[in-house]
Design a protein around this motif. Structure first.
Motif, PDB file in Angstrom:
ATOM      1  N   ALA A  31       8.855  11.032  17.349  1.00 53.70           N
ATOM      2  CA  ALA A  31       8.297   9.813  17.925  1.00 53.70           C
ATOM      3  C   ALA A  31       7.756   8.904  16.824  1.00 53.70           C
ATOM      4  O   ALA A  31       7.920   7.677  16.869  1.00 53.70           O
ATOM      5  CB  ALA A  31       7.197  10.154  18.925  1.00 53.70           C
ATOM      6  N   ALA A  32       7.142   9.502  15.795  1.00 49.41           N
ATOM      7  CA  ALA A  32       6.627   8.732  14.663  1.00 49.41           C
ATOM      8  C   ALA A  32       7.760   8.079  13.893  1.00 49.41           C
ATOM      9  O   ALA A  32       7.654   6.920  13.464  1.00 49.41           O
ATOM     10  CB  ALA A  32       5.812   9.639  13.742  1.00 49.41           C
ATOM     11  N   LEU A  33       8.861   8.798  13.691  1.00 49.12           N
ATOM     12  CA  LEU A  33      10.022   8.239  13.003  1.00 49.12           C
ATOM     13  C   LEU A  33      10.547   7.013  13.735  1.00 49.12           C
ATOM     14  O   LEU A  33      10.831   5.971  13.123  1.00 49.12           O
ATOM     15  CB  LEU A  33      11.119   9.300  12.893  1.00 49.12           C
ATOM     16  N   ARG A  85       4.309  12.490   6.128  1.00 45.21           N
ATOM     17  CA  ARG A  85       3.460  13.629   5.797  1.00 45.21           C
ATOM     18  C   ARG A  85       2.608  14.014   7.006  1.00 45.21           C
ATOM     19  O   ARG A  85       2.228  13.159   7.806  1.00 45.21           O
ATOM     20  CB  ARG A  85       2.546  13.290   4.611  1.00 45.21           C
ATOM     21  N   ASP A  86       2.285  15.301   7.098  1.00 47.64           N
ATOM     22  CA  ASP A  86       1.423  15.749   8.192  1.00 47.64           C
ATOM     23  C   ASP A  86      -0.035  15.472   7.832  1.00 47.64           C
ATOM     24  O   ASP A  86      -0.342  14.904   6.780  1.00 47.64           O
ATOM     25  CB  ASP A  86       1.668  17.219   8.529  1.00 47.64           C
ATOM     26  N   VAL A 122      -2.743  12.168  12.588  1.00 52.53           N
ATOM     27  CA  VAL A 122      -1.659  13.116  12.840  1.00 52.53           C
ATOM     28  C   VAL A 122      -0.645  13.072  11.698  1.00 52.53           C
ATOM     29  O   VAL A 122      -0.215  14.099  11.188  1.00 52.53           O
ATOM     30  CB  VAL A 122      -0.970  12.818  14.182  1.00 52.53           C
ATOM     31  N   PHE A 123      -0.249  11.842  11.289  1.00 50.34           N
ATOM     32  CA  PHE A 123       0.710  11.656  10.205  1.00 50.34           C
ATOM     33  C   PHE A 123       0.304  10.469   9.340  1.00 50.34           C
ATOM     34  O   PHE A 123      -0.366   9.541   9.808  1.00 50.34           O
ATOM     35  CB  PHE A 123       2.126  11.369  10.752  1.00 50.34           C
ATOM     36  N   THR A 124       0.737  10.514   8.088  1.00 54.26           N
ATOM     37  CA  THR A 124       0.688   9.335   7.234  1.00 54.26           C
ATOM     38  C   THR A 124       2.107   9.085   6.725  1.00 54.26           C
ATOM     39  O   THR A 124       2.909  10.028   6.592  1.00 54.26           O
ATOM     40  CB  THR A 124      -0.257   9.508   6.037  1.00 54.26           C
ATOM     41  N   SER A 169       0.830  -1.199   0.000  1.00 53.74           N
ATOM     42  CA  SER A 169       0.000   0.000   0.000  1.00 53.74           C
ATOM     43  C   SER A 169       0.869   1.255   0.000  1.00 53.74           C
ATOM     44  O   SER A 169       1.835   1.346   0.754  1.00 53.74           O
ATOM     45  CB  SER A 169      -0.901   0.010   1.244  1.00 53.74           C
ATOM     46  N   PRO A 170       0.556   2.264  -0.839  1.00 56.13           N
ATOM     47  CA  PRO A 170       1.374   3.480  -0.868  1.00 56.13           C
ATOM     48  C   PRO A 170       1.311   4.262   0.443  1.00 56.13           C
ATOM     49  O   PRO A 170       2.275   4.905   0.834  1.00 56.13           O
ATOM     50  CB  PRO A 170       0.782   4.283  -2.027  1.00 56.13           C
ATOM     51  N   ASN A 171       0.158   4.246   1.122  1.00 54.20           N
ATOM     52  CA  ASN A 171       0.049   4.868   2.445  1.00 54.20           C
ATOM     53  C   ASN A 171       0.146   3.761   3.485  1.00 54.20           C
ATOM     54  O   ASN A 171      -0.852   3.319   4.033  1.00 54.20           O
ATOM     55  CB  ASN A 171      -1.275   5.615   2.578  1.00 54.20           C
ATOM     56  N   GLU A 172       1.381   3.313   3.729  1.00 55.57           N
ATOM     57  CA  GLU A 172       1.537   2.074   4.474  1.00 55.57           C
ATOM     58  C   GLU A 172       1.199   2.204   5.958  1.00 55.57           C
ATOM     59  O   GLU A 172       0.703   1.269   6.563  1.00 55.57           O
ATOM     60  CB  GLU A 172       2.957   1.536   4.316  1.00 55.57           C
ATOM     61  N   TYR A 173       1.471   3.357   6.542  1.00 54.76           N
ATOM     62  CA  TYR A 173       1.189   3.565   7.964  1.00 54.76           C
ATOM     63  C   TYR A 173       0.341   4.817   8.159  1.00 54.76           C
ATOM     64  O   TYR A 173       0.555   5.832   7.499  1.00 54.76           O
ATOM     65  CB  TYR A 173       2.480   3.735   8.762  1.00 54.76           C
ATOM     66  N   THR A 174      -0.568   4.742   9.105  1.00 54.19           N
ATOM     67  CA  THR A 174      -1.304   5.911   9.560  1.00 54.19           C
ATOM     68  C   THR A 174      -1.085   6.034  11.055  1.00 54.19           C
ATOM     69  O   THR A 174      -1.181   5.047  11.781  1.00 54.19           O
ATOM     70  CB  THR A 174      -2.813   5.780   9.274  1.00 54.19           C
TER      71      THR A 174
END
Length: 227
Positions: A207-209, A76-77, A59-61, A44-49
């Motif tokens: 934190a997301a990274l 991305r925000d 918050v991020f994708t 999937s191109p948007n692998e994580y939400t």
């Protein structure tokens, strides 16, 4: 806000007296619980939400793509604007990840390293420090270590010994994931949902990274069968 379970692992984080981060607009104004939800389809191109736990707002994708043959990600925000990119490094045993601003492939936003003891160190220019300070005084380092148990994997990030991020499998959400329908077919097994507890004053994007890197490398994308 953060629900305790019956394990003895300490998940508490402590508010920072001075904010730390690379994106001033994403500094946590209070202790914040996020969760990272992977798509079942790893292509999937948007692998994580990444969403807030309390209101389910995005918050991020995190999108997946490649630099040649090298896997890469774009963070991305919530509006869809790119914040930074990460990709696997050639010398992965020492510098497993390159983190850069879009279009600036020669400039490291975060110096991401790992030592022989599997301690990850993220060094960066703290955007929250005043311009009057010298460049060396504006640098900050976050250390990430394994903090889970044999049965329940987790990681914690700290600054100067103060814990600011806790990443671990979501006991609540993973219990509700669909069960596999074919014995031994790993392609049907759901990927792990992670909870991310972030201290007040720390950068949610950092934190997301950390959470995405751990999801990619240390949390199994094909967990044991739940059939």
């Amino acid at each position: 806000m953060y629900t305790e379970d019956n394990t003895s692992v300490n998940k508490a984080v402590k508010a920072l007296s001075q904010p730390v981060g690379i994106r001033p607009e994403h500094i946590a104004e209070e202790e914040t619980l996020l969760y990272l939800k992977p798509k079942y389809d790893h292509r999937s191109p948007n692998e994580y939400t990444i969403k807030r736990y309390w209101d389910d707002s995005t918050v991020f994708t995190v999108t997946g793509h490649k630099y040649g043959d090298t896997p890469a990600r774009e963070f991305r925000d919530s509006s869809g604007l790119p914040m930074f990119q990460s990709r696997e490094a050639v010398l992965a045993w020492k510098r497993p990840l390159r983190v850069r601003l879009p279009g600036k492939q020669d400039e490291e936003l975060v110096d991401f390293r790992v030592d022989m003891k599997k301690v990850y160190r993220l060094t960066f220019r703290n955007s929250m420090e005043p311009d009057s300070k010298s460049e060396s005084e504006r640098m900050a380092t976050v250390e990430v270590r394994e903090s889970g148990t044999y049965a329940w994997q987790g990681f914690s990030a700290s600054i100067g010994g103060q814990k600011v991020v806790d990443v671990r499998e979501s006991m609540t959400m993973n219990k509700t994931l669909p069960k596999c329908t074919s014995q031994g077919d790993v392609s049907l097994m759901p990927r792990q949902v992670l909870e991310i507890l972030v201290a007040e004053g720390f950068d949610l994007s950092l934190a997301a990274l950390i959470a995405v890197y751990m999801a990619d490398t240390r949390f199994s994308t094909a967990p044991p069968p739940r059939c």
